[in-house]
Design a protein around this motif. Structure first.
Motif, mmCIF file in Angstrom:
data_model
loop_
_atom_site.group_PDB
_atom_site.id
_atom_site.type_symbol
_atom_site.label_atom_id
_atom_site.label_comp_id
_atom_site.label_asym_id
_atom_site.label_seq_id
_atom_site.Cartn_x
_atom_site.Cartn_y
_atom_site.Cartn_z
ATOM 1 N N PHE A 11 0.853 -1.186 0.000
ATOM 2 C CA PHE A 11 0.000 0.000 0.000
ATOM 3 C C PHE A 11 0.888 1.235 0.000
ATOM 4 C CE2 PHE A 11 0.718 -1.115 4.407
ATOM 5 C CZ PHE A 11 0.951 0.100 5.043
ATOM 6 N N ARG A 12 0.287 2.361 -0.320
ATOM 7 C CA ARG A 12 1.018 3.628 -0.339
ATOM 8 C C ARG A 12 0.395 4.607 0.636
ATOM 9 N NH1 ARG A 12 3.086 5.101 -6.424
ATOM 10 N NH2 ARG A 12 4.240 3.158 -6.721
ATOM 11 N N PHE A 13 1.224 5.521 1.094
ATOM 12 C CA PHE A 13 0.729 6.647 1.878
ATOM 13 C C PHE A 13 1.633 7.835 1.607
ATOM 14 C CE2 PHE A 13 3.927 4.977 4.720
ATOM 15 C CZ PHE A 13 4.401 6.062 5.440
ATOM 16 N N VAL A 14 1.115 9.028 1.878
ATOM 17 C CA VAL A 14 1.851 10.265 1.633
ATOM 18 C C VAL A 14 2.050 10.977 2.960
ATOM 19 C CG1 VAL A 14 1.820 12.504 0.441
ATOM 20 C CG2 VAL A 14 0.879 10.469 -0.691
ATOM 21 N N TYR A 15 3.278 11.423 3.187
ATOM 22 C CA TYR A 15 3.604 12.213 4.374
ATOM 23 C C TYR A 15 4.376 13.440 3.913
ATOM 24 C CZ TYR A 15 4.900 13.146 9.233
ATOM 25 O OH TYR A 15 5.032 13.706 10.470
ATOM 26 N N ASN A 16 3.883 14.606 4.215
ATOM 27 C CA ASN A 16 4.519 15.869 3.832
ATOM 28 C C ASN A 16 4.889 15.895 2.333
ATOM 29 O OD1 ASN A 16 5.215 18.454 4.792
ATOM 30 N ND2 ASN A 16 7.389 17.926 4.712
ATOM 31 N N LYS A 17 3.945 15.482 1.515
ATOM 32 C CA LYS A 17 4.067 15.481 0.046
ATOM 33 C C LYS A 17 5.079 14.463 -0.491
ATOM 34 C CE LYS A 17 2.605 20.257 -0.277
ATOM 35 N NZ LYS A 17 2.945 21.601 -0.673
ATOM 36 N N VAL A 18 5.516 13.530 0.340
ATOM 37 C CA VAL A 18 6.425 12.462 -0.096
ATOM 38 C C VAL A 18 5.639 11.150 -0.047
ATOM 39 C CG1 VAL A 18 8.534 11.170 0.456
ATOM 40 C CG2 VAL A 18 8.488 13.665 0.719
ATOM 41 N N THR A 19 5.697 10.391 -1.153
ATOM 42 C CA THR A 19 4.956 9.138 -1.241
ATOM 43 C C THR A 19 5.842 7.961 -0.832
ATOM 44 O OG1 THR A 19 3.630 10.045 -3.047
ATOM 45 C CG2 THR A 19 3.592 7.650 -2.777
ATOM 46 N N PHE A 20 5.285 7.131 0.028
ATOM 47 C CA PHE A 20 5.935 5.917 0.492
ATOM 48 C C PHE A 20 5.146 4.719 -0.025
ATOM 49 C CE2 PHE A 20 7.152 9.100 3.511
ATOM 50 C CZ PHE A 20 8.413 8.749 3.957
ATOM 51 N N GLU A 21 5.849 3.677 -0.414
ATOM 52 C CA GLU A 21 5.206 2.401 -0.711
ATOM 53 C C GLU A 21 5.695 1.425 0.347
ATOM 54 O OE1 GLU A 21 3.887 0.257 -4.560
ATOM 55 O OE2 GLU A 21 6.060 0.016 -4.408
ATOM 56 N N VAL A 22 4.758 0.713 0.940
ATOM 57 C CA VAL A 22 5.091 -0.228 2.006
ATOM 58 C C VAL A 22 4.690 -1.630 1.548
ATOM 59 C CG1 VAL A 22 4.691 -0.874 4.419
ATOM 60 C CG2 VAL A 22 4.696 1.545 3.758
ATOM 61 N N ILE A 23 5.622 -2.554 1.652
ATOM 62 C CA ILE A 23 5.348 -3.956 1.357
ATOM 63 C C ILE A 23 5.392 -4.700 2.690
ATOM 64 C CG2 ILE A 23 6.073 -6.016 0.099
ATOM 65 C CD1 ILE A 23 7.296 -4.118 -2.016
ATOM 66 N N PHE A 24 4.309 -5.382 2.973
ATOM 67 C CA PHE A 24 4.089 -6.045 4.258
ATOM 68 C C PHE A 24 4.316 -7.545 4.091
ATOM 69 C CE2 PHE A 24 0.545 -6.446 7.737
ATOM 70 C CZ PHE A 24 1.484 -6.775 8.671
ATOM 71 N N PHE A 25 5.299 -8.105 4.808
ATOM 72 C CA PHE A 25 5.625 -9.534 4.790
ATOM 73 C C PHE A 25 5.072 -10.162 6.066
ATOM 74 C CE2 PHE A 25 8.860 -7.560 2.233
ATOM 75 C CZ PHE A 25 9.262 -8.496 1.303
ATOM 76 N N ILE A 26 4.189 -11.146 5.943
ATOM 77 C CA ILE A 26 3.641 -11.765 7.156
ATOM 78 C C ILE A 26 4.097 -13.213 7.344
ATOM 79 C CG2 ILE A 26 1.604 -10.279 7.180
ATOM 80 C CD1 ILE A 26 -0.005 -12.850 6.318
ATOM 81 N N ASP A 27 5.031 -13.684 6.531
ATOM 82 C CA ASP A 27 5.432 -15.086 6.692
ATOM 83 C C ASP A 27 6.759 -15.243 7.422
ATOM 84 O OD1 ASP A 27 7.088 -14.306 4.630
ATOM 85 O OD2 ASP A 27 6.845 -16.157 3.499
ATOM 86 N N SER A 28 7.170 -14.222 8.126
ATOM 87 C CA SER A 28 8.351 -14.334 8.974
ATOM 88 C C SER A 28 7.974 -13.839 10.367
ATOM 89 C CB SER A 28 9.507 -13.497 8.407
ATOM 90 O OG SER A 28 9.140 -12.134 8.341
ATOM 91 N N THR A 29 8.753 -14.212 11.347
ATOM 92 C CA THR A 29 8.502 -13.759 12.711
ATOM 93 C C THR A 29 9.729 -13.028 13.198
ATOM 94 O OG1 THR A 29 7.120 -15.690 13.092
ATOM 95 C CG2 THR A 29 7.843 -14.494 15.030
ATOM 96 N N PRO A 30 9.646 -11.780 13.552
ATOM 97 C CA PRO A 30 8.456 -10.932 13.472
ATOM 98 C C PRO A 30 8.128 -10.563 12.018
ATOM 99 C CG PRO A 30 10.336 -9.643 14.223
ATOM 100 C CD PRO A 30 10.808 -11.066 14.079
ATOM 101 N N PHE A 31 6.926 -10.008 11.803
ATOM 102 C CA PHE A 31 6.551 -9.531 10.480
ATOM 103 C C PHE A 31 7.498 -8.408 10.077
ATOM 104 C CE2 PHE A 31 1.793 -10.420 11.527
ATOM 105 C CZ PHE A 31 1.989 -11.769 11.357
ATOM 106 N N GLU A 32 7.620 -8.186 8.767
ATOM 107 C CA GLU A 32 8.480 -7.099 8.270
ATOM 108 C C GLU A 32 7.666 -6.121 7.439
ATOM 109 O OE1 GLU A 32 12.921 -8.965 7.630
ATOM 110 O OE2 GLU A 32 11.577 -8.902 5.910
ATOM 111 N N LEU A 33 8.006 -4.858 7.580
ATOM 112 C CA LEU A 33 7.449 -3.796 6.755
ATOM 113 C C LEU A 33 8.605 -3.169 5.992
ATOM 114 C CD1 LEU A 33 5.139 -2.250 9.461
ATOM 115 C CD2 LEU A 33 4.363 -3.420 7.407
ATOM 116 N N LEU A 34 8.556 -3.284 4.676
ATOM 117 C CA LEU A 34 9.586 -2.718 3.816
ATOM 118 C C LEU A 34 9.066 -1.392 3.281
ATOM 119 C CD1 LEU A 34 12.201 -2.852 2.092
ATOM 120 C CD2 LEU A 34 10.959 -4.315 0.497
ATOM 121 N N PHE A 35 9.678 -0.296 3.714
ATOM 122 C CA PHE A 35 9.283 1.043 3.289
ATOM 123 C C PHE A 35 10.181 1.477 2.137
ATOM 124 C CE2 PHE A 35 7.779 0.835 7.567
ATOM 125 C CZ PHE A 35 6.781 1.780 7.720
#
Length: 185
Positions: A11-35
């Motif tokens: 998913f994507r989100f915008v903070y202060n006019k900068v766009t981030f794409e986040v990829i969420f991995f749920i098959d590892s422990t702990p889960f990972e969020l790749l920004f």
């Protein structure tokens, strides 16, 4: 995601006019969020611990984000807490259905895998026990496709195949579906 049999979402989100794409991995422990920061050559990984507790931004990541977002590190500007609170409100409440392609992960996840320039998925190859060659690319499979796919490939002697040519890329499909198709034909 688990209900849909998926281990990755984005998913994507915008903070202060900068766009981030986040990829969420749920098959590892702990889960990972790749920004990944869109239009910047910058990415970072945060762990999501049990109870959905997100780890704090490391200092080097925080200061780099301050530069990218053109905000000063301060209570009035940017704090790690402020950024993570904002991000938490942007997390979708359900699976997006977006198909995450391996090259999308590779563009953000800089890793020391063999043939790192070959980031485009182009298929699977099954190795029989009688073959003089063995399955390989396990580390690249783990890095770009996740832990569960890595384990499946290792158990079934399946290699992920990669190319550096975007025009030869194939949309990702699971090794389980490939193996099922091979067995049924």
């Amino acid at each position: 995601m688990r209900k849909n049999g998926e281990t990755l979402d984005k998913f994507r989100f915008v903070y202060n006019k900068v766009t981030f794409e986040v990829i969420f991995f749920i098959d590892s422990t702990p889960f990972e969020l790749l920004f990944g920061v869109i239009d910047e050559n910058y990415s970072f990984i945060l762990e999501l611990k049990p109870g959905f507790q997100l780890e704090s931004l490391p200092d080097d990541v925080f200061y780099k984000l301050c530069d990218i977002l053109k905000l000063r590190p301060s209570k009035e500007g940017l704090t790690s807490y402020k950024f993570l609170q904002y991000f938490a409100k942007k997390i979708p409440s359900s699976y997006s259905g977006a198909r995450v392609q391996p090259h999308e992960v590779a563009q953000y996840k800089k890793s020391d895998v063999p043939e790192a320039d070959k980031k485009y998925f182009c298929g699977w190859k099954i190795f029989r026990s009688s073959s003089p060659k063995n399955a390989r690319n396990f580390e690249k499979t783990r890095e770009h496709l996740g832990e569960s796919i890595y384990k499946f490939c290792k158990e079934h002697s399946i290699s992920s195949c990669w190319t550096n040519l975007p025009e030869k890329r194939k949309d990702y499909y699971s090794p389980q579906s490939y193996l099922a198709k091979k067995v049924n034909h």
